[in-house]
Design a protein around this motif. Structure first.
Motif, PDB file in Angstrom:
ATOM      1  N   GLU B 117      -8.091  11.766 -10.159  1.00 22.36           N
ATOM      2  CA  GLU B 117      -7.633  12.830 -11.057  1.00 22.36           C
ATOM      3  C   GLU B 117      -6.622  12.265 -12.054  1.00 22.36           C
ATOM      4  OE1 GLU B 117      -4.940  15.733  -9.383  1.00 22.36           O
ATOM      5  OE2 GLU B 117      -5.875  17.344 -10.507  1.00 22.36           O
ATOM      6  N   ALA B 118      -5.648  11.508 -11.529  1.00 21.01           N
ATOM      7  CA  ALA B 118      -4.611  10.951 -12.398  1.00 21.01           C
ATOM      8  C   ALA B 118      -5.225   9.961 -13.387  1.00 21.01           C
ATOM      9  CB  ALA B 118      -3.540  10.261 -11.553  1.00 21.01           C
ATOM     10  N   ARG B 119      -6.207   9.194 -12.927  1.00 17.95           N
ATOM     11  CA  ARG B 119      -6.847   8.208 -13.788  1.00 17.95           C
ATOM     12  C   ARG B 119      -7.557   8.905 -14.942  1.00 17.95           C
ATOM     13  NH1 ARG B 119     -11.557   5.078 -14.571  1.00 17.95           N
ATOM     14  NH2 ARG B 119     -11.089   2.862 -14.717  1.00 17.95           N
ATOM     15  N   GLN B 120      -8.264   9.990 -14.612  1.00 14.08           N
ATOM     16  CA  GLN B 120      -9.027  10.686 -15.641  1.00 14.08           C
ATOM     17  C   GLN B 120      -8.133  11.244 -16.744  1.00 14.08           C
ATOM     18  OE1 GLN B 120     -12.120   9.378 -15.350  1.00 14.08           O
ATOM     19  NE2 GLN B 120     -12.685  11.307 -16.319  1.00 14.08           N
ATOM     20  N   GLU B 121      -6.880  11.529 -16.380  1.00 13.74           N
ATOM     21  CA  GLU B 121      -5.962  12.038 -17.395  1.00 13.74           C
ATOM     22  C   GLU B 121      -5.740  11.009 -18.491  1.00 13.74           C
ATOM     23  OE1 GLU B 121      -2.314  13.361 -15.586  1.00 13.74           O
ATOM     24  OE2 GLU B 121      -3.433  14.833 -14.415  1.00 13.74           O
ATOM     25  N   ASN B 122      -5.963   9.746 -18.163  1.00 14.98           N
ATOM     26  CA  ASN B 122      -5.709   8.689 -19.126  1.00 14.98           C
ATOM     27  C   ASN B 122      -6.981   8.122 -19.739  1.00 14.98           C
ATOM     28  OD1 ASN B 122      -2.899   8.714 -18.983  1.00 14.98           O
ATOM     29  ND2 ASN B 122      -2.944   7.568 -17.068  1.00 14.98           N
ATOM     30  N   VAL B 123      -8.100   8.755 -19.449  1.00 20.79           N
ATOM     31  CA  VAL B 123      -9.356   8.291 -20.019  1.00 20.79           C
ATOM     32  C   VAL B 123      -9.718   9.199 -21.192  1.00 20.79           C
ATOM     33  CG1 VAL B 123     -11.828   8.048 -19.610  1.00 20.79           C
ATOM     34  CG2 VAL B 123     -10.195   7.267 -17.891  1.00 20.79           C
ATOM     35  N   PHE B 124      -9.867   8.581 -22.361  1.00 28.37           N
ATOM     36  CA  PHE B 124     -10.184   9.376 -23.548  1.00 28.37           C
ATOM     37  C   PHE B 124     -11.612   9.090 -23.975  1.00 28.37           C
ATOM     38  CE2 PHE B 124      -5.714   9.413 -23.308  1.00 28.37           C
ATOM     39  CZ  PHE B 124      -5.253  10.509 -24.017  1.00 28.37           C
ATOM     40  N   PRO B 125     -12.428  10.121 -24.107  1.00 29.16           N
ATOM     41  CA  PRO B 125     -13.796   9.878 -24.557  1.00 29.16           C
ATOM     42  C   PRO B 125     -13.808   9.551 -26.043  1.00 29.16           C
ATOM     43  CG  PRO B 125     -13.395  12.231 -24.378  1.00 29.16           C
ATOM     44  CD  PRO B 125     -12.143  11.548 -23.890  1.00 29.16           C
ATOM     45  N   ARG B 126     -14.761   8.718 -26.434  1.00 36.93           N
ATOM     46  CA  ARG B 126     -14.925   8.485 -27.862  1.00 36.93           C
ATOM     47  C   ARG B 126     -15.440   9.771 -28.477  1.00 36.93           C
ATOM     48  NH1 ARG B 126     -16.117   5.567 -32.419  1.00 36.93           N
ATOM     49  NH2 ARG B 126     -18.088   6.154 -33.369  1.00 36.93           N
ATOM     50  N   LEU B 127     -14.733  10.248 -29.470  1.00 39.35           N
ATOM     51  CA  LEU B 127     -15.139  11.487 -30.128  1.00 39.35           C
ATOM     52  C   LEU B 127     -15.291  11.211 -31.614  1.00 39.35           C
ATOM     53  CD1 LEU B 127     -15.578  14.367 -28.976  1.00 39.35           C
ATOM     54  CD2 LEU B 127     -13.474  14.976 -30.178  1.00 39.35           C
ATOM     55  N   PRO B 128     -16.455  10.670 -32.014  1.00 40.46           N
ATOM     56  CA  PRO B 128     -16.627  10.274 -33.410  1.00 40.46           C
ATOM     57  C   PRO B 128     -16.676  11.493 -34.327  1.00 40.46           C
ATOM     58  CG  PRO B 128     -18.714  10.149 -32.260  1.00 40.46           C
ATOM     59  CD  PRO B 128     -17.692  10.531 -31.244  1.00 40.46           C
ATOM     60  N   GLY B 129     -16.404  11.265 -35.592  1.00 38.05           N
ATOM     61  CA  GLY B 129     -16.587  12.337 -36.561  1.00 38.05           C
ATOM     62  C   GLY B 129     -18.067  12.682 -36.659  1.00 38.05           C
ATOM     63  N   LYS B 130     -18.335  13.826 -37.264  1.00 38.07           N
ATOM     64  CA  LYS B 130     -19.738  14.242 -37.395  1.00 38.07           C
ATOM     65  C   LYS B 130     -20.485  13.280 -38.308  1.00 38.07           C
ATOM     66  CE  LYS B 130     -20.471  19.074 -36.389  1.00 38.07           C
ATOM     67  NZ  LYS B 130     -19.467  20.099 -36.586  1.00 38.07           N
TER      68      LYS B 130
END
Lengths: 232, 291, 232
Positions: B117-130
């Motif tokens: 749970e704590a690890r996932q808080e620090n994982v950011f998905p790539r969210l490219p522009g449209k």
């Protein structure tokens, strides 16, 4: 931790191209954070020349790796872009109509309460549902179905919430008047803090009946047929 | 006792408390001395009461199980009775250890989930522009209808009504002192009462717990005697012959509990061990569930 | 053009995680396009197994490259994600990740039991935890981490519960097979020792202190069965 990898993670996650100045600001902000570690602090005042050198090295590495994307600098801003030869599939991807995920039961219930009782504060929603609604409110706000409608005349002036135009579209309603009658839901008494004396009765504490439906609809509500208990 | 005060912790439940006590002993679960554990557990419950902490029913049920295990052990071998129908596999000691081992493993698994749970808080998905190819297609119709919304309304209403009832019955109605008065009144009228009778009309778990706490309190104050006509027969509750005047029941206080509490390590004649055979009578072990 | 690079460019450009089915649909759509070339057409009916193999190879390559991001499969959908150590700067860039509050210890324990033992009834969960779980079940169902899975074949046919896709997403798991120590916990085998340690029969008057450590230590030394230490 290498500077170029920090830059890479920033550019990889950014939604738009980032200029050297914007990157410098990010390093400054990260160093200001409460829990900033030594590395973050050491990069607080990184010089543009260092950033540019690292960015250029990064671009070179990705060029060499020859993957389906590369790091490009356009008009002074850096961005990962896909290689043009993959356009046929990317077009197909954009064209895909991806359905938004179904709303969960808690989300539907919260939405129902807000639809019938708007404008309503978060605390009032929680009182009716009997549970914390933070997560679920976030979901339906992110989906654009609910938005802040104003502020309640209660202590702390908490925000009130209402449904959006997208909500109507989502459920195929022309207006809130088209909501099927649910007298019971309107009747649940929620303890509201007493209104300040200066407020005219009928403004902040207007009974929801008057807000949700015009008086004409009130009649409609009375005669409405039994609601389907297990529809859908 | 002093050491507990320093590290007073809130436990999830009786199993959690037992694991804590075992960990303090630095022995393997399989090697733990259940008799000693039982003593420490009861001491802890007493301590919680001295702090006026609300003691969940589950702790009391566990306390009675432990007392039962202990009382069995304290009998010389030739006087130990094999309970009818109790086979090798149902040895309560063994069942308790099995439960502890299982719970411990899930507790460890929970810790690993917490790390994830704590690890996932620090994982950011790539969210490219449209991607910009052409005008975006219209949003497709979602898979939901006005009937889903109505259904949700009905669910809220049903639950709301249920919740109101529940509050009336379970939260506001019963207190331990009322139950003490009730028991004393019953005994004044009838002289004695069967243990199970006291729980017959209980409306729910919280009433059972209140009644049980009231009984414990009265026994501690030496107002009552529990007697058992035959082994594993019905427990009968009577007024103690030399009972001090019934006066206002005193809430558990340090001086009272140190004086009135029997040392659970000794096989003395206080009625406590008998009372703690309650699970055999079916009186308290399985309090009725809240609806 | 290699399949894995097409997949990479798709995942690189997608605004949400893509499942194998969604990827298959993209290949089918790209083959339908008016100007589809031979490569696009050849991939029209690509099989799931080929896609999965290519995705796994791709994930492996990115793992080996050891950059600041990796390709992750969460709840069956693939997505590029950052490595956790770059969080300080990403937080400065995009702000704190919006996430519901952390789960409480009871919630985590209950979730663990349900995750490993699903489908499981509420009574079975309570038996393992030794406490009532009504409140905590409501919390985790409210958060959408657990849902009703069916009904048990027991008296009264009580509902059984299981974890949801959101559960996998929340903990960043590809599938339930990815749960730590899954095999061991699904079926806990508890060895029955010769006899639990208690007082020696007939020693009723001995103070427990004298019995406890001595006898426990001796037994341990004698038999010492293979058991996980109870520390931690």
């Amino acid at each position: 931790m290498e500077l170029k990898f920090i830059l890479e993670s920033l550019l990889f996650s950014a939604q738009k191209p980032l200029s050297v100045k914007e990157l410098r600001d990010v390093f400054a902000a990260a160093a200001e954070a409460e829990d900033a570690d030594a590395t973050a602090k050491s990069l607080a005042k990184i010089r543009d020349s260092e950033l540019i050198a690292a960015l250029e090295q990064l671009a070179q590495e990705h060029e060499t790796a020859a993957r389906s994307y590369r790091l490009a600098c356009v008009a002074g801003a850096w961005q990962f872009v896909s290689q043009p030869e993959y356009a046929p599939w990317l077009k197909a991807l954009v064209g895909q109509k991806i359905r938004p995920p179904r709303l969960s039961q808690p989300a539907l219930e919260t939405l129902a309460i807000i639809a019938y009782r708007q404008p309503i504060t978060r605390a009032e929603v929680e009182q009716i549902r009997g549970v914390n609604v933070d997560a679920v409110m976030q979901t339906i706000m992110e989906r654009g179905l609910v938005d802040v409608a104003g502020r309640a005349e209660a202590v702390g002036r908490p925000p009130t919430y209402g449904t959006t135009a997208l909500f109507l579209e989502y459920f195929g309603l022309r207006s809130l008047r088209d909501l099927p009658a649910a007298d019971e839901l309107r009747k649940i008494v929620v303890q509201k803090p007493p209104a300040p004396v200066t407020v005219e009765p009928g403004l902040a504490t207007t009974p929801p009946e008057q807000l949700a439906l015009g008086s004409a609809e009130e009649k409609k509500a009375e005669t409405a047929p039994e609601q389907p208990a297990n529809g859908g | 006792m002093a050491e507990y005060k320093v590290q007073f912790e809130v436990f999830e439940g009786p199993l959690d408390l037992l694991l804590y006590l075992i960990k303090k002993e630095e022995v393997d679960i399989y090697q733990v001395n259940l008799t000693k554990l039982a003593t420490q557990f009861i001491e802890y419950i007493d301590l919680m009461r001295q702090f006026d902490l609300e003691i969940a029913g589950e702790f009391l049920v566990m306390a009675s199980t432990l007392m039962y295990i202990k009382s069995r052990e304290l009998l010389p071998v030739d006087q130990q009775v094999t309970v009818e129908g109790e086979e090798e596999g149902e040895d309560p000691r063994w069942e308790l250890i099995r439960q502890l081992v299982e719970y411990k493993k899930f507790k460890d698994a929970a810790t690993q989930l917490q790390t994830l749970e704590a690890r996932q808080e620090n994982v950011f998905p790539r969210l490219p522009g449209k991607l910009e190819f052409e005008s975006a297609a219209p949003t497709p119709k979602p898979d939901v209808s006005i009937f889903d919304l109505l259904n949700a309304v009905n669910t809220v209403l049903r639950r709301f009504e249920k919740r109101d009832d529940a509050r009336d019955i379970f939260e506001d109605k019963w207190t331990v002192s009322e139950k003490i008065e009730f028991i004393l009144k019953v005994l004044a009228e009838h002289g004695s009462v069967r243990f199970a009778e006291l729980f017959e009309n209980a409306a729910g778990r919280s009433e059972v717990v209140c009644t049980f706490l009231a009984l414990l309190e009265l026994i501690r104050l030496k107002q009552l005697i529990c007697a058992q006509g035959e082994e594993f027969g019905e427990i009968e509750i009577r007024r103690a012959e030399n009972a001090p005047p019934a006066g206002a029941p005193v809430p558990a206080g340090p001086e009272l509990s140190s004086e009135g509490r029997s040392d659970p390590a000794r096989n003395d004649v206080t009625p406590e061990p008998i009372l703690h055979q309650a699970p055999e009578t079916g009186g308290v072990a399985e309090p009725p569930r809240q609806p």
